[in-house]
Design a protein around this motif. Structure first.
Motif, PDB file in Angstrom:
ATOM      1  N   PRO A  31       3.226  10.271  -3.787  1.00  0.00           N
ATOM      2  CA  PRO A  31       3.894   9.083  -4.313  1.00  0.00           C
ATOM      3  C   PRO A  31       5.401   9.047  -4.074  1.00  0.00           C
ATOM      4  CG  PRO A  31       2.485  10.084  -5.987  1.00  0.00           C
ATOM      5  CD  PRO A  31       2.550  11.021  -4.831  1.00  0.00           C
ATOM      6  N   GLU A  32       5.990  10.154  -3.666  1.00  0.00           N
ATOM      7  CA  GLU A  32       7.430  10.221  -3.398  1.00  0.00           C
ATOM      8  C   GLU A  32       7.751  10.149  -1.904  1.00  0.00           C
ATOM      9  OE1 GLU A  32       9.879  10.660  -5.840  1.00  0.00           O
ATOM     10  OE2 GLU A  32       8.349  10.482  -7.394  1.00  0.00           O
ATOM     11  N   ILE A  33       6.771   9.855  -1.076  1.00  0.00           N
ATOM     12  CA  ILE A  33       6.950   9.883   0.371  1.00  0.00           C
ATOM     13  C   ILE A  33       8.018   8.880   0.817  1.00  0.00           C
ATOM     14  CG2 ILE A  33       5.106   8.207   0.836  1.00  0.00           C
ATOM     15  CD1 ILE A  33       4.410   9.995   3.318  1.00  0.00           C
ATOM     16  N   ARG A  34       8.837   9.294   1.768  1.00  0.00           N
ATOM     17  CA  ARG A  34       9.836   8.390   2.343  1.00  0.00           C
ATOM     18  C   ARG A  34       9.144   7.441   3.312  1.00  0.00           C
ATOM     19  NH1 ARG A  34      14.299  11.740   5.170  1.00  0.00           N
ATOM     20  NH2 ARG A  34      12.420  12.457   6.165  1.00  0.00           N
ATOM     21  N   LEU A  35       9.660   6.237   3.406  1.00  0.00           N
ATOM     22  CA  LEU A  35       9.069   5.234   4.278  1.00  0.00           C
ATOM     23  C   LEU A  35       9.002   5.738   5.719  1.00  0.00           C
ATOM     24  CD1 LEU A  35       7.879   2.403   4.341  1.00  0.00           C
ATOM     25  CD2 LEU A  35      10.157   1.558   4.847  1.00  0.00           C
ATOM     26  N   ARG A  36      10.031   6.431   6.163  1.00  0.00           N
ATOM     27  CA  ARG A  36      10.051   6.975   7.522  1.00  0.00           C
ATOM     28  C   ARG A  36       8.882   7.931   7.744  1.00  0.00           C
ATOM     29  NH1 ARG A  36      15.184   9.779   7.999  1.00  0.00           N
ATOM     30  NH2 ARG A  36      15.959   7.699   8.378  1.00  0.00           N
ATOM     31  N   ASP A  37       8.643   8.810   6.770  1.00  0.00           N
ATOM     32  CA  ASP A  37       7.541   9.769   6.881  1.00  0.00           C
ATOM     33  C   ASP A  37       6.182   9.085   6.759  1.00  0.00           C
ATOM     34  OD1 ASP A  37       9.429  11.803   7.141  1.00  0.00           O
ATOM     35  OD2 ASP A  37       9.506  12.116   4.968  1.00  0.00           O
ATOM     36  N   LEU A  38       6.118   8.066   5.917  1.00  0.00           N
ATOM     37  CA  LEU A  38       4.898   7.278   5.771  1.00  0.00           C
ATOM     38  C   LEU A  38       4.525   6.628   7.096  1.00  0.00           C
ATOM     39  CD1 LEU A  38       2.776   6.118   3.783  1.00  0.00           C
ATOM     40  CD2 LEU A  38       4.420   4.311   3.268  1.00  0.00           C
ATOM     41  N   LEU A  44       2.841   4.319  12.762  1.00  0.00           N
ATOM     42  CA  LEU A  44       3.318   2.949  12.740  1.00  0.00           C
ATOM     43  C   LEU A  44       4.838   2.941  12.838  1.00  0.00           C
ATOM     44  CD1 LEU A  44       1.258   1.709   9.651  1.00  0.00           C
ATOM     45  CD2 LEU A  44       0.815   1.155  12.051  1.00  0.00           C
ATOM     46  N   THR A  45       5.392   1.787  13.125  1.00  0.00           N
ATOM     47  CA  THR A  45       6.845   1.653  13.049  1.00  0.00           C
ATOM     48  C   THR A  45       7.227   1.555  11.574  1.00  0.00           C
ATOM     49  OG1 THR A  45       6.812  -0.764  13.095  1.00  0.00           O
ATOM     50  CG2 THR A  45       6.908   0.385  15.235  1.00  0.00           C
ATOM     51  N   GLN A  50       6.708  -0.855   6.213  1.00  0.00           N
ATOM     52  CA  GLN A  50       7.371  -1.595   5.134  1.00  0.00           C
ATOM     53  C   GLN A  50       6.631  -2.891   4.823  1.00  0.00           C
ATOM     54  OE1 GLN A  50      10.142  -0.934   3.118  1.00  0.00           O
ATOM     55  NE2 GLN A  50       9.326  -2.736   2.104  1.00  0.00           N
ATOM     56  N   ALA A  51       6.187  -3.597   5.859  1.00  0.00           N
ATOM     57  CA  ALA A  51       5.443  -4.848   5.657  1.00  0.00           C
ATOM     58  C   ALA A  51       4.129  -4.580   4.924  1.00  0.00           C
ATOM     59  CB  ALA A  51       5.186  -5.531   6.996  1.00  0.00           C
ATOM     60  N   ILE A  52       3.460  -3.492   5.264  1.00  0.00           N
ATOM     61  CA  ILE A  52       2.194  -3.149   4.606  1.00  0.00           C
ATOM     62  C   ILE A  52       2.434  -2.771   3.152  1.00  0.00           C
ATOM     63  CG2 ILE A  52       0.308  -1.467   4.560  1.00  0.00           C
ATOM     64  CD1 ILE A  52       0.432  -1.562   7.676  1.00  0.00           C
ATOM     65  N   VAL A  53       3.465  -1.978   2.884  1.00  0.00           N
ATOM     66  CA  VAL A  53       3.799  -1.616   1.501  1.00  0.00           C
ATOM     67  C   VAL A  53       4.082  -2.887   0.695  1.00  0.00           C
ATOM     68  CG1 VAL A  53       5.550  -0.510   0.039  1.00  0.00           C
ATOM     69  CG2 VAL A  53       4.577   0.736   1.968  1.00  0.00           C
ATOM     70  N   THR A  54       4.807  -3.824   1.284  1.00  0.00           N
ATOM     71  CA  THR A  54       5.087  -5.103   0.616  1.00  0.00           C
ATOM     72  C   THR A  54       3.799  -5.871   0.345  1.00  0.00           C
ATOM     73  OG1 THR A  54       7.293  -5.204   1.591  1.00  0.00           O
ATOM     74  CG2 THR A  54       6.353  -7.284   0.814  1.00  0.00           C
TER      75      THR A  54
END
Length: 106
Positions: A31-38, A44-45, A50-54
């Motif tokens: 749950p603490e993962i950075r977007l870059r690492d995700l 993915l880019t 970010q769009a998927i998280v949104t």
């Protein structure tokens, strides 16, 4: 009867698990993962991740909270699949399977 048909080539561009499911499962694991690492772990880019998280946040599948400079994500328990064919099932059933299959479970 048609006998001059060309052989059917297999379709190789599809997968069983969507990027939305991958992102949600990865967030469930960390749950603490950075977007870059995700993005990197899901291949993915950052913009796509970010769009998927949104999307997931807007649909109620997760919440995002700021902890200092980092995001903390929380998957919302009990949310159901969006498609009517699976709408009676909770997304947690799929997440349990995907989390168990993930790299951190090995």
């Amino acid at each position: 009867m048609i006998t001059d048909m060309e052989p059917v080539q297999p379709r190789t561009s599809w997968t069983f698990v969507t990027n939305h499911a991958r992102i949600l499962a990865r967030i469930s694991r960390d749950p603490e993962i950075r977007l870059r690492d995700l993005a990197e772990s899901c291949r993915l880019t950052e913009r796509a991740a970010q769009a998927i998280v949104t999307d997931l946040e807007s649909a109620g599948y997760l919440t995002r909270m700021r902890h200092g400079r980092r995001n903390h994500y929380e998957v919302t328990p009990g949310t159901r699949f969006r498609h009517p064919a699976e709408g009676h099932r909770e997304i947690g059933d799929l997440l349990h399977l995907l989390v168990d299959l993930g790299p951190s479970a090995r």
